[in-house]
Design a protein around this motif. Structure first.
Motif, short mmCIF file in Angstrom:
data_model
loop_
_atom_site.label_atom_id
_atom_site.label_comp_id
_atom_site.label_asym_id
_atom_site.label_seq_id
_atom_site.Cartn_x
_atom_site.Cartn_y
_atom_site.Cartn_z
N VAL A 64 43.07 48.24 39.27
CA VAL A 64 42.84 49.11 38.10
C VAL A 64 42.99 50.59 38.51
O VAL A 64 43.04 50.92 39.68
CB VAL A 64 41.48 48.82 37.43
N CYS A 89 39.39 50.40 34.47
CA CYS A 89 38.06 49.79 34.54
C CYS A 89 37.19 50.44 33.46
O CYS A 89 36.95 51.65 33.52
CB CYS A 89 37.45 50.03 35.92
N ASN A 117 33.88 53.01 41.18
CA ASN A 117 34.46 52.71 39.86
C ASN A 117 34.21 53.89 38.91
O ASN A 117 33.50 53.79 37.91
CB ASN A 117 33.82 51.45 39.26
N CYS A 263 37.72 39.52 33.78
CA CYS A 263 37.98 40.96 33.60
C CYS A 263 39.40 41.09 33.06
O CYS A 263 40.38 40.91 33.79
CB CYS A 263 37.82 41.72 34.91
FE1 SF4 Z 1 35.60 47.27 36.07
FE2 SF4 Z 1 33.95 45.21 35.85
FE3 SF4 Z 1 36.58 44.82 35.69
FE4 SF4 Z 1 35.43 45.46 38.01
S1 SF4 Z 1 35.14 43.58 36.84
S2 SF4 Z 1 37.29 46.34 37.16
S3 SF4 Z 1 33.83 46.85 37.34
S4 SF4 Z 1 35.29 45.99 34.27
#
Ligand code: SF4
Ligand code: 13P
Length: 308
Positions: A64, A89, A117, A263
């Motif tokens: 990301v 993200c 992040n 995700c």
């Molecule tokens: Fe962001 Fe959560 Fe996806 Fe990791 S899992 S990239 S912290 S949204």
């Protein structure tokens, strides 16, 4: 028109990346077909360290946006591309630089610690950055006793428990993907798989983390499962980790804690995106102002210095 197979596409990517001197970095949540063409796979901390030392002139980030920005900050003389420009993200958008500056003004004397992040712009006003795998060590090594921590309150709460002689003041958000998993799902999964160990990411809610046998980063979870004598595991992080573990340990059984744990941003990057990128077609090049690179670098360097 003949559709290319996964194997043919991977061969082409490997050929192109060598020809064009491109290093492909893939976050652990990327799909397995992307893992197979990557030069390095890791968690956020591992990717940051690798970005700084990769010998190639160009880096392609499969992950990301904040990960690609971190690469650019650490390797300003390299060209850095994000394989799918839509992949961001959501947690990194939960606080901006102005809000962080306001926070510092309201709390004079307290250092600002940010989860990696976050945007490059927010990092310009932070004192240090942490990742899930380096956070405990970094906070232990900070000279200050009290700090502000943004934006993940679940990770921050977990760090507070691991380092009781320090106090992180928690502000704002959390990961929408990991926060979907609940204690009730833990109860159901444990009832279905009574012999399985529960391995979770510290971005999960406390009610989930409190019941885990192991809490760690994406690669921490993988290493734990690979080296454990146990044969069954419930995995409390993004669904891709179950797939990767099935490849590395076919003799063990892995169960996803919740079907909700997907995700969508991490899932956005596809193998054809990687092919387009290594062919020099349409991926986004990460460009940051020189002052952003200079100022954001300080807190990332500090992370690597304190994290070892
Ligand atoms: Fe962001 Fe959560 Fe996806 Fe990791 S899992 S990239 S912290 S949204
Ligand atoms: P890791 O540092 O554990 O790879 O975490 C990154 C992330 O986005 C987890 O949601």
């Amino acid at each position: 028109m003949k559709t290319m197979t996964t194997r043919e596409m991977q061969d082409l990517i490997i050929e192109e990346k060598k020809k064009r001197d491109i290093c492909i970095l893939a976050h652990a949540y990327q799909s397995h077909d992307i893992w197979e063409v990557a030069d390095y796979i890791g968690d956020s901390y591992g990717l940051s360290k690798e970005a700084a030392k990769a010998p190639q002139k160009t880096i392609l980030m499969c992950g990301v946006r904040f990960m690609a920005e971190t690469c650019k900050i650490l390797s300003p003389n390299k060209r850095v591309f994000l394989a799918n420009p839509m992949a961001g993200c959501p947690m990194a958008m939960q606080m901006n630089r102005e809000q962080a500056l306001h926070l510092k003004k309201e709390n004079p004397g307290l250092p600002l610690v940010a989860y990696i992040n976050t945007t490059a712009s927010l990092k310009t006003v932070c004192d240090v950055v942490v990742t899930s795998s380096s956070a405990v060590k970094i906070i232990q090594n900070m000279p200050e006793k009290e700090m502000l921590f943004v934006p993940d309150c679940n990770l921050g709460g977990w760090i507070n428990e691991q380092v009781p002689d320090k106090k992180l003041h928690l502000i704002q958000g959390g990961c929408p993907t990991h926060m979907r998993m609940s204690a009730n799902e833990v109860r159901i999964a444990k009832a279905q798989h009574p012999n399985a160990l529960l391995l979770v990411h510290p971005e999960c809610l406390k009610e989930v983390v409190d019941q885990a046998d192991y809490v760690g980063s994406t690669t921490g979870i993988m290493k734990y499962a690979e080296s454990s004598d146990a044969k069954e595991f419930i995995i409390g992080t993004e669904s891709s980790i179950v797939e990767h573990l099935q490849f590395s340990c076919p003799e063990k059984r892995f169960y996803l804690l919740s079907k909700q744990c997907v995700c969508h941003n991490m899932k956005m990057t596809t193998l054809p995106d990687v092919l387009r990128a290594v062919e020099g077609k349409s991926p986004e090049e990460i460009l940051l102002p020189d002052e952003t690179i200079r100022d954001a670098r300080k807190c990332i360097d500090r992370m690597i210095e304190l994290g070892g």
